[in-house]
Design a protein around this motif. Structure first.
Motif, PDB file in Angstrom:
ATOM      1  N   ARG A 164       3.584  14.379  -2.530  1.00 12.43           N
ATOM      2  CA  ARG A 164       4.060  13.003  -2.414  1.00 12.43           C
ATOM      3  C   ARG A 164       4.440  12.640  -0.988  1.00 12.43           C
ATOM      4  O   ARG A 164       4.038  11.592  -0.467  1.00 12.43           O
ATOM      5  CB  ARG A 164       5.250  12.780  -3.350  1.00 12.43           C
ATOM      6  CG  ARG A 164       5.856  11.398  -3.238  1.00 12.43           C
ATOM      7  CD  ARG A 164       6.913  11.170  -4.290  1.00 12.43           C
ATOM      8  NE  ARG A 164       7.639   9.920  -4.033  1.00 12.43           N
ATOM      9  CZ  ARG A 164       8.538   9.411  -4.858  1.00 12.43           C
ATOM     10  NH1 ARG A 164       8.812  10.021  -5.992  1.00 12.43           N
ATOM     11  NH2 ARG A 164       9.175   8.299  -4.554  1.00 12.43           N
ATOM     12  N   ASN A 165       5.222  13.504  -0.326  1.00 12.18           N
ATOM     13  CA  ASN A 165       5.670  13.201   1.033  1.00 12.18           C
ATOM     14  C   ASN A 165       4.496  13.084   1.996  1.00 12.18           C
ATOM     15  O   ASN A 165       4.458  12.191   2.857  1.00 12.18           O
ATOM     16  CB  ASN A 165       6.643  14.279   1.526  1.00 12.18           C
ATOM     17  CG  ASN A 165       8.007  14.170   0.869  1.00 12.18           C
ATOM     18  OD1 ASN A 165       8.369  13.122   0.342  1.00 12.18           O
ATOM     19  ND2 ASN A 165       8.763  15.256   0.897  1.00 12.18           N
ATOM     20  N   ALA A 223      -4.101  -3.299  -5.308  1.00 10.61           N
ATOM     21  CA  ALA A 223      -5.374  -2.743  -5.765  1.00 10.61           C
ATOM     22  C   ALA A 223      -5.936  -1.748  -4.751  1.00 10.61           C
ATOM     23  O   ALA A 223      -6.413  -0.671  -5.106  1.00 10.61           O
ATOM     24  CB  ALA A 223      -6.376  -3.873  -5.995  1.00 10.61           C
ATOM     25  N   PHE A 224      -5.865  -2.106  -3.461  1.00  8.02           N
ATOM     26  CA  PHE A 224      -6.429  -1.249  -2.428  1.00  8.02           C
ATOM     27  C   PHE A 224      -5.618   0.022  -2.223  1.00  8.02           C
ATOM     28  O   PHE A 224      -6.147   1.035  -1.766  1.00  8.02           O
ATOM     29  CB  PHE A 224      -6.502  -2.006  -1.096  1.00  8.02           C
ATOM     30  CG  PHE A 224      -7.476  -3.150  -1.090  1.00  8.02           C
ATOM     31  CD1 PHE A 224      -8.596  -3.135  -1.904  1.00  8.02           C
ATOM     32  CD2 PHE A 224      -7.264  -4.243  -0.267  1.00  8.02           C
ATOM     33  CE1 PHE A 224      -9.497  -4.190  -1.895  1.00  8.02           C
ATOM     34  CE2 PHE A 224      -8.165  -5.300  -0.244  1.00  8.02           C
ATOM     35  CZ  PHE A 224      -9.291  -5.273  -1.072  1.00  8.02           C
ATOM     36  N   GLY A 225      -4.325  -0.044  -2.539  1.00  8.31           N
ATOM     37  CA  GLY A 225      -3.453   1.105  -2.309  1.00  8.31           C
ATOM     38  C   GLY A 225      -3.952   2.368  -2.966  1.00  8.31           C
ATOM     39  O   GLY A 225      -3.956   3.446  -2.362  1.00  8.31           O
ATOM     40  N   ILE A 226      -4.421   2.261  -4.198  1.00  4.82           N
ATOM     41  CA  ILE A 226      -4.879   3.454  -4.922  1.00  4.82           C
ATOM     42  C   ILE A 226      -6.168   3.983  -4.309  1.00  4.82           C
ATOM     43  O   ILE A 226      -6.438   5.191  -4.353  1.00  4.82           O
ATOM     44  CB  ILE A 226      -5.058   3.150  -6.433  1.00  4.82           C
ATOM     45  CG1 ILE A 226      -5.083   4.463  -7.221  1.00  4.82           C
ATOM     46  CG2 ILE A 226      -6.274   2.297  -6.707  1.00  4.82           C
ATOM     47  CD1 ILE A 226      -3.793   5.253  -7.149  1.00  4.82           C
ATOM     48  N   LEU A 227      -6.990   3.113  -3.696  1.00  4.68           N
ATOM     49  CA  LEU A 227      -8.196   3.585  -3.007  1.00  4.68           C
ATOM     50  C   LEU A 227      -7.816   4.434  -1.807  1.00  4.68           C
ATOM     51  O   LEU A 227      -8.445   5.460  -1.535  1.00  4.68           O
ATOM     52  CB  LEU A 227      -9.044   2.394  -2.549  1.00  4.68           C
ATOM     53  CG  LEU A 227      -9.559   1.436  -3.638  1.00  4.68           C
ATOM     54  CD1 LEU A 227     -10.373   0.313  -3.002  1.00  4.68           C
ATOM     55  CD2 LEU A 227     -10.395   2.174  -4.669  1.00  4.68           C
ATOM     56  N   PHE A 262       3.824   5.997  -3.719  1.00  2.30           N
ATOM     57  CA  PHE A 262       4.963   6.583  -4.423  1.00  2.30           C
ATOM     58  C   PHE A 262       4.627   6.890  -5.889  1.00  2.30           C
ATOM     59  O   PHE A 262       5.360   7.620  -6.553  1.00  2.30           O
ATOM     60  CB  PHE A 262       6.167   5.636  -4.396  1.00  2.30           C
ATOM     61  CG  PHE A 262       6.908   5.623  -3.095  1.00  2.30           C
ATOM     62  CD1 PHE A 262       7.954   6.492  -2.849  1.00  2.30           C
ATOM     63  CD2 PHE A 262       6.559   4.731  -2.090  1.00  2.30           C
ATOM     64  CE1 PHE A 262       8.638   6.480  -1.648  1.00  2.30           C
ATOM     65  CE2 PHE A 262       7.229   4.701  -0.883  1.00  2.30           C
ATOM     66  CZ  PHE A 262       8.275   5.582  -0.657  1.00  2.30           C
ATOM     67  N   VAL A 263       3.573   6.279  -6.437  1.00  2.42           N
ATOM     68  CA  VAL A 263       3.259   6.430  -7.857  1.00  2.42           C
ATOM     69  C   VAL A 263       2.099   7.388  -8.041  1.00  2.42           C
ATOM     70  O   VAL A 263       1.405   7.752  -7.089  1.00  2.42           O
ATOM     71  CB  VAL A 263       2.948   5.073  -8.514  1.00  2.42           C
ATOM     72  CG1 VAL A 263       4.131   4.131  -8.354  1.00  2.42           C
ATOM     73  CG2 VAL A 263       1.694   4.455  -7.916  1.00  2.42           C
ATOM     74  N   VAL A 318       0.839  -1.203   0.000  1.00  3.03           N
ATOM     75  CA  VAL A 318       0.000   0.000   0.000  1.00  3.03           C
ATOM     76  C   VAL A 318       0.871   1.249   0.000  1.00  3.03           C
ATOM     77  O   VAL A 318       0.612   2.219  -0.725  1.00  3.03           O
ATOM     78  CB  VAL A 318      -0.943   0.000   1.229  1.00  3.03           C
ATOM     79  CG1 VAL A 318      -1.634   1.357   1.377  1.00  3.03           C
ATOM     80  CG2 VAL A 318      -1.979  -1.099   1.093  1.00  3.03           C
ATOM     81  N   THR A 319       1.926   1.226   0.804  1.00  2.00           N
ATOM     82  CA  THR A 319       2.840   2.367   0.866  1.00  2.00           C
ATOM     83  C   THR A 319       3.549   2.564  -0.471  1.00  2.00           C
ATOM     84  O   THR A 319       3.758   3.701  -0.923  1.00  2.00           O
ATOM     85  CB  THR A 319       3.878   2.173   1.990  1.00  2.00           C
ATOM     86  OG1 THR A 319       3.196   1.890   3.214  1.00  2.00           O
ATOM     87  CG2 THR A 319       4.725   3.421   2.165  1.00  2.00           C
TER      88      THR A 319
END
Length: 427
Positions: free
Chosen positions: A217-218, A200-204, A60-61, A55-56
């Motif tokens: 970003r930070n 998949a969940f990371g972008i949510l 970064f993207v 997720v982390t």
């Protein structure tokens, strides 16, 4: 931490905590016996640590998980990310959630071998999943503020009851946990699917923070880490509790899966109320995870294919419904080989994302590491599927960690170093 961070953290916990998270820790507990704590630590590393890292990594993207695998090649990025979304959504993840929800909440009260109750349950289940998934922006509040607290209260109730009621001694570990229980637990963590689901969940999670005005970003990375910590701590507590329940159930009969272990434990602890309580836990856990997977896969395939979001999630929901009605055992049998293949590649991509600055983001490093990982994880996947590859096995057996199911580790490192050498040579 503010209210938004807790809301998103609880949403992330609920999205992770689905079918596999319920059925595998109790099985680990009953099989590991006196080696329980060593085994559960290994399970937590792959079942909690890797998903939070994943997720982390997404924070970064700029867009989604495809950017991580695009470092290898854009075509690889498209194919591999599509495989991930298909695996965690309509083919394995969502159908497994629906069938586990049925088998642990409805089936104990039916006493029927007919497929009709499962059919009726999945119709209702997937209609509700579709309705909750139509508006992704409301999902965070619906899950984080309302569904997750109910889920956690129910799990805490079952766990407290188990600690007060189940006081049997731990038994001798089964054969697979007698040697290297840590690494066996490590491999069992694959089966939760959470490391690949996290992509998949990371972008949510990232989008939820962006909607709340966090855009740099930070700041996104820090906020994601905080939400991940909340989800991670919750998962560790829940996994440890469910596994401990399993470890105390060895003298209460033989069980074919973790669902049966929990059902029997709930009945011993609270009687019929325990069965109802467990049913509430299971339905909520599987329901929230299914919503998250439908939303995540819907947004990805809608963006990739340009097909309207509502038609994509309708297709995903219908496919999931059809596969769910094949039964839990069928789904598990076909999912394990696929997970054994794609998990190592996913782990390597996640770790390379954090190490990116050390080698200047050189594509050759990504390509070398992923290529050799894929070769050896493909062998593991085919073996898990039942193919007899005796000609290759004698060569594979010389690899370090092969007996632990981690034969791909050294090839991944070698591939990355070869890629680094090639990159330096070219420059």
């Amino acid at each position: 931490m503010n209210k938004d961070t807790f809301t998103i953290g609880f949403m992330l916990f609920a999205l992770f905590f689905g079918a596999g998270n319920l059925i595998y820790p109790p099985t680990l507990g009953i099989d590991a016996g006196t080696a329980y704590w060593t085994a559960i630590i290994g399970f937590i590393i792959t079942g909690v640590g890797l998903p939070i890292l994943a997720v982390t990594a997404i924070s970064f993207v700029k867009n989604d998980a495809r950017e991580l695998s695009d470092h290898v090649h854009p075509l690889f990025g498209l194919i591999f990310t599509s495989i991930i979304y298909l695996a965690i959504a309509p083919f394995f993840g969502i159908p497994r959630a629906a069938t586990v929800a049925y088998e642990m909440s409805i089936e104990p009260f039916t006493n029927e071998s007919s497929p009709i109750p499962l059919f009726i349950f999945t119709v209702i289940f997937f209609v509700l999943v579709f309705l909750f998934s139509i508006n992704p922006s409301k999902m965070v509040d619906q899950i984080g503020q309302y569904l997750t607290p109910i889920l956690l209260i129910a799990i805490i109730g079952l766990s407290i009851g188990s600690f007060l009621t189940l006081d049997t001694a731990l038994t001798t570990p089964t054969e697979k946990y007698q040697n290297g229980p840590f690494f066996t637990g490590f491999m069992e963590g694959y089966l939760t699917m959470d490391a690949i689901a996290a992509l998949a969940f990371g972008i949510l999670v990232v989008n939820a923070f962006k909607e709340r005005g966090i855009t740099t970003r930070n700041a996104l990375v820090k906020s994601t880490l905080k939400a991940g910590a909340i989800a991670g701590i919750s998962l560790i507590v829940v996994y440890s509790s469910l596994g401990w329940i399993g470890s105390k159930m060895a003298i209460n009969g033989e069980f074919t899966n973790g669902g049966e272990i929990l059902s029997r434990a709930a009945s011993i602890i609270f009687g019929n109320f325990g069965t109802l309580l467990l049913g509430c836990i299971v339905i909520l856990a599987c329901f929230t995870t299914s919503i998250g997977l439908v939303v995540a896969s819907g947004e990805f395939f809608s963006k990739t294919t340009k097909i309207p979001y509502k038609w994509v999630i309708l297709t995903v929901t219908i496919l999931s419904f059809l596969i769910a009605n094949q039964g839990l055992n069928t789904i598990i049998n076909y999912s394990v080989p696929v997970l054994v293949f794609i998990y190592p590649i996913t782990i390597v991509l996640i770790l390379l994302t954090f190490l990116d600055r050390l080698f200047g983001g050189a594509k050759a490093v990504y390509r070398g590491a992923v290529l050799l990982t894929a070769v050896f994880s493909l062998y593991d996947g085919l073996t898990a599927f039942g193919f007899k590859l005796q000609a290759m096995t004698k060569y594979m057996e010389v690899l370090p960690f092969f007996s632990l199911g981690l034969g791909w580790v050294v090839p991944a490192i070698v591939g990355g170093l070869i890629g680094l050498f090639v990159d330096k040579w070219r420059s």
